[in-house]
Design a protein around this motif. Structure first.
Motif, mmCIF file in Angstrom:
data_model
loop_
_atom_site.group_PDB
_atom_site.id
_atom_site.type_symbol
_atom_site.label_atom_id
_atom_site.label_comp_id
_atom_site.label_asym_id
_atom_site.label_seq_id
_atom_site.Cartn_x
_atom_site.Cartn_y
_atom_site.Cartn_z
ATOM 1 N N MET A 1 -10.800 13.467 -5.056
ATOM 2 C CA MET A 1 -9.647 12.900 -5.750
ATOM 3 C C MET A 1 -8.703 12.293 -4.730
ATOM 4 O O MET A 1 -8.470 12.859 -3.685
ATOM 5 C CB MET A 1 -8.895 13.997 -6.512
ATOM 6 N N HIS A 2 -8.189 11.141 -5.070
ATOM 7 C CA HIS A 2 -7.178 10.517 -4.221
ATOM 8 C C HIS A 2 -5.824 10.640 -4.877
ATOM 9 O O HIS A 2 -5.713 10.566 -6.090
ATOM 10 C CB HIS A 2 -7.477 9.026 -4.059
ATOM 11 N N THR A 3 -4.828 10.803 -4.066
ATOM 12 C CA THR A 3 -3.468 10.786 -4.601
ATOM 13 C C THR A 3 -2.635 9.825 -3.783
ATOM 14 O O THR A 3 -2.697 9.840 -2.567
ATOM 15 C CB THR A 3 -2.829 12.182 -4.512
ATOM 16 N N LEU A 4 -1.892 8.999 -4.466
ATOM 17 C CA LEU A 4 -0.975 8.118 -3.778
ATOM 18 C C LEU A 4 0.440 8.415 -4.205
ATOM 19 O O LEU A 4 0.712 8.577 -5.384
ATOM 20 C CB LEU A 4 -1.287 6.658 -4.124
ATOM 21 N N TYR A 5 1.320 8.501 -3.225
ATOM 22 C CA TYR A 5 2.733 8.724 -3.527
ATOM 23 C C TYR A 5 3.523 7.520 -3.071
ATOM 24 O O TYR A 5 3.245 6.964 -2.024
ATOM 25 C CB TYR A 5 3.309 9.890 -2.726
ATOM 26 N N THR A 6 4.535 7.169 -3.830
ATOM 27 C CA THR A 6 5.514 6.249 -3.278
ATOM 28 C C THR A 6 6.810 7.038 -3.199
ATOM 29 O O THR A 6 7.122 7.823 -4.080
ATOM 30 C CB THR A 6 5.752 5.038 -4.189
ATOM 31 N N GLU A 7 7.513 6.842 -2.101
ATOM 32 C CA GLU A 7 8.767 7.565 -2.018
ATOM 33 C C GLU A 7 9.853 6.699 -2.632
ATOM 34 O O GLU A 7 9.584 5.580 -3.070
ATOM 35 C CB GLU A 7 9.091 7.894 -0.584
ATOM 36 N N ARG A 8 11.066 7.196 -2.635
ATOM 37 C CA ARG A 8 12.152 6.395 -3.189
ATOM 38 C C ARG A 8 12.372 5.207 -2.272
ATOM 39 O O ARG A 8 12.329 5.340 -1.063
ATOM 40 C CB ARG A 8 13.418 7.249 -3.277
ATOM 41 N N GLY A 9 12.643 4.078 -2.889
ATOM 42 C CA GLY A 9 12.875 2.896 -2.069
ATOM 43 C C GLY A 9 11.578 2.166 -1.750
ATOM 44 O O GLY A 9 11.569 1.157 -1.055
ATOM 45 N N VAL A 10 10.478 2.683 -2.254
ATOM 46 C CA VAL A 10 9.182 2.084 -1.931
ATOM 47 C C VAL A 10 8.411 1.867 -3.220
ATOM 48 O O VAL A 10 8.467 2.692 -4.111
ATOM 49 C CB VAL A 10 8.386 3.043 -1.010
ATOM 50 N N LYS A 11 7.717 0.751 -3.323
ATOM 51 C CA LYS A 11 6.869 0.541 -4.491
ATOM 52 C C LYS A 11 5.461 0.305 -4.009
ATOM 53 O O LYS A 11 5.236 0.047 -2.838
ATOM 54 C CB LYS A 11 7.380 -0.657 -5.301
ATOM 55 N N GLY A 12 4.529 0.392 -4.897
ATOM 56 C CA GLY A 12 3.157 0.244 -4.435
ATOM 57 C C GLY A 12 2.235 -0.380 -5.445
ATOM 58 O O GLY A 12 2.602 -0.635 -6.585
ATOM 59 N N PHE A 13 1.025 -0.632 -4.996
ATOM 60 C CA PHE A 13 0.025 -1.289 -5.819
ATOM 61 C C PHE A 13 -1.332 -0.741 -5.440
ATOM 62 O O PHE A 13 -1.629 -0.560 -4.264
ATOM 63 C CB PHE A 13 0.091 -2.793 -5.574
ATOM 64 N N ILE A 14 -2.139 -0.456 -6.413
ATOM 65 C CA ILE A 14 -3.472 0.056 -6.094
ATOM 66 C C ILE A 14 -4.490 -0.468 -7.099
ATOM 67 O O ILE A 14 -4.159 -0.753 -8.256
ATOM 68 C CB ILE A 14 -3.455 1.608 -6.105
#
Lengths: 210, 343
Positions: free
Chosen positions: B127-140
């Protein structure tokens, strides 16, 4: 708080510059930069990367849910970060696992009290057993040893058939039925071999558990 | 008590009858209880080491899959030098600004010593987990080519490969999904608030932050079903959404509202780098700003919580936003060490 911890780790593990120059080279663009203690971060990162997987696996083994396990791991490392000044670093690993144990007990207690189990009560019974096992355990020393090398050592002590079976079950993830087919024996023979393998491991580890 | 029965339980393979027999055996004596606890602890410790031992022992490690370490996927790739410039200017406007090199994700994989994701009872699925912290956005991009945009302070967990009848992912926070159509294998998006979405081929926005009481989702194309557990009856209810409909779920009050959204595009505006406030009460504004920019707010004057804000911000820095807000409402601000104080 967790996010600050995580952001520290991004900076530590992915950027060579370990010095914060306000206004420059900070990879995450924040208008104002917080000044922090470098050595505390370095020590934390070392302990974090060495133990995150084990703590998460531990939690998942008792909670049966990976994202709850990840939450536990988060909480454990966050509180560790906050308490770092007060914890004796020699006892860091037992501290982490005691912390994880308490976190898991809380999570299980919450689940059992909320009593929102759906159709099957297998989940509830599993939680009950795991709760019982967790509260009776004195295992924190288990994680101080290099379990990996003990397992390698144990594997050298196994008879060839047992070792082969153990490898197929553990590392290749084959089901007992499949292994039985490959080895040309019955499933109960495979079960016996795996039991024998685990017995060797347990004997080697017995000094580390109460 | 057969030893192997206990092992079956630890593996998660025991039948209900077997579990019952373990329970009665454990209850027979405290010695049994202690024995059970020891066996479980030992089994867990031995299993947890499995991954790294596999590397040392010379075996065909076909099933000991190394999960890919997910590098930073940048929504925009920005040269380091340019980044320094943008840093000073805050978030310089750049078309879809707001992402810049904040399309940063970090994967928990990257920080684990063995370089593998946490794998549980199934030996084969990592299993993969991706986190974005505050102030950060992401795309997967998910294994089935579905695309997911993550807002700040969000998390998504998904398997390395989708197997089985459904494609399961878990999210917390806010995400915008564009799901690849596959009617034979619906995607199930599980949340931290006891509800899940079943989707076929759709695009929708879902918001379910841990630190908020309610969750909502807006559908754009396709159709989704929302399954939630009624807290009072413990039964599972389902509602279906049509395009441009939104549902709002408050677990504590067991309330589900389903309505046609007047401006559905506002809910996904964050994805295109816009922060949209429309008569939004200040507590909500502050929460969103804290997430978006990763700053912390301290409000000295309680009256401020009564104000409402209507504005659209795209790539302004927090300082620029505060300057604008100063013009439209009677507030004063000061910013120090990533903390904004309002009075």
């Amino acid at each position: 708080m967790v996010n600050e911890v995580l952001s520290v780790l991004i900076k530590m593990s992915n950027y060579n510059s370990s010095i914060f120059v306000p206004g420059l080279s900070s990879p995450v663009e924040r208008p104002c930069v917080v000044d922090t203690d470098i050595s505390k971060k370095a020590l934390f990162e070392k302990i974090y990367s060495a133990n995150l997987q084990r703590v998460t696996f531990f939690a998942c083994s008792y909670l049966g849910d990976i994202s709850e396990a990840q939450n536990v791991a988060h909480d454990v490392f966050t509180s560790f970060w906050n308490k770092m000044e007060d914890v004796d670093m020699e006892r860091a690993v037992p501290y982490l696992f005691e912390s994880a144990k308490n976190s898991c007990l809380n999570a299980l207690r919450k689940r059992l009290n909320a009593n929102k189990y759906s159709d099957s009560s297998i989940k509830e019974k599993t939680d009950l057993l795991n709760y019982s096992a967790l509260e009776s355990s004195g295992f924190s020393r288990l994680y101080e040893v290099d379990v990996e090398s003990i397992i390698s050592k144990g594997m050298t002590m196994m008879k060839p058939k047992v070792r082969r079976t153990f490898v197929m079950s553990r590392f290749k993830g084959l089901k007992n039925r499949e292994i039985a087919g490959i080895e040309g024996v019955g499933e109960s023979t495979i079960e016996a071999r795996i039991t024998a393998a685990l017995l060797i491991m347990k004997r080697l580890l017995k000094d580390y558990i109460d | 008590m057969k030893k192997y029965t206990l092992i079956k339980f630890f593996k998660g393979e025991a039948s209900e009858k077997e579990i019952d027999s373990i329970i009665s055996w454990v209850n027979e004596s405290s010695a049994n209880k202690k024995y059970f606890a020891r066996e479980k602890a030992l089994y867990t410790a031995i299993s947890s080491a499995k991954q790294s031992v596999a590397d040392k022992v010379v075996v065909d490690s076909g099933a000991a899959k190394r999960s890919k370490i997910i590098r930073y996927a940048t929504y925009f790739s920005v040269a380091a030098a340019a980044a320094a410039v943008f840093f000073f200017a805050g978030y310089a406007s750049h078309g879809n600004g707001g992402f810049l090199n904040s399309g940063k994700l970090f994967s928990s994989d990257k920080l684990m010593s063995s370089g593998s994701a946490v794998s549980v009872f199934s030996h084969k699925t990592t299993m993969h987990t991706l986190y974005t912290e505050r102030g950060v956005k992401g795309f997967i991009v998910l294994p089935d080519s579905s695309r997911v945009w993550l807002n700040s302070d969000s998390k998504i967990t998904y398997p390395e490969e989708f197997r089985g009848k459904t494609r399961n992912v878990t999210i917390s926070g806010e995400a915008y999904f564009e799901v690849q159509k596959d009617s034979l294998h619906p995607m199930i998006v599980m949340t931290n608030k006891n509800f899940s979405l079943e989707v076929l081929g759709t695009s929708f926005n879902i918001k379910s932050y841990d630190n908020e009481d309610n969750a909502m989702a807006t559908l754009y194309t396709g159709s989704i079903k929302m399954h939630y557990r009624n807290v009072n009856t413990s039964k599972i209810s389902t509602i279906k959404l049509k395009p441009n409909e939104t549902f709002n779920y408050t677990p504590k009050l067991a309330e589900v509202k389903q309505f046609i959204s007047l401006k559905p595009e506002n809910d996904k505006a964050w994805k295109d780098g816009a922060l949209v406030f429309e008569d939004t009460p200040m507590p909500e504004v502050i929460k969103m700003l804290e997430r978006w920019h990763g700053t912390k707010f301290i409000v000295k004057n309680d009256e401020i919580y009564q104000y409402k804000l209507s504005a659209v911000f795209t790539s302004e820095s927090i300082v620029q936003i505060m300057e604008i807000m100063k013009l439209i409402m009677p507030i004063k601000y000061s910013c120090k060490n990533n903390v904004v104080t309002l009075e």
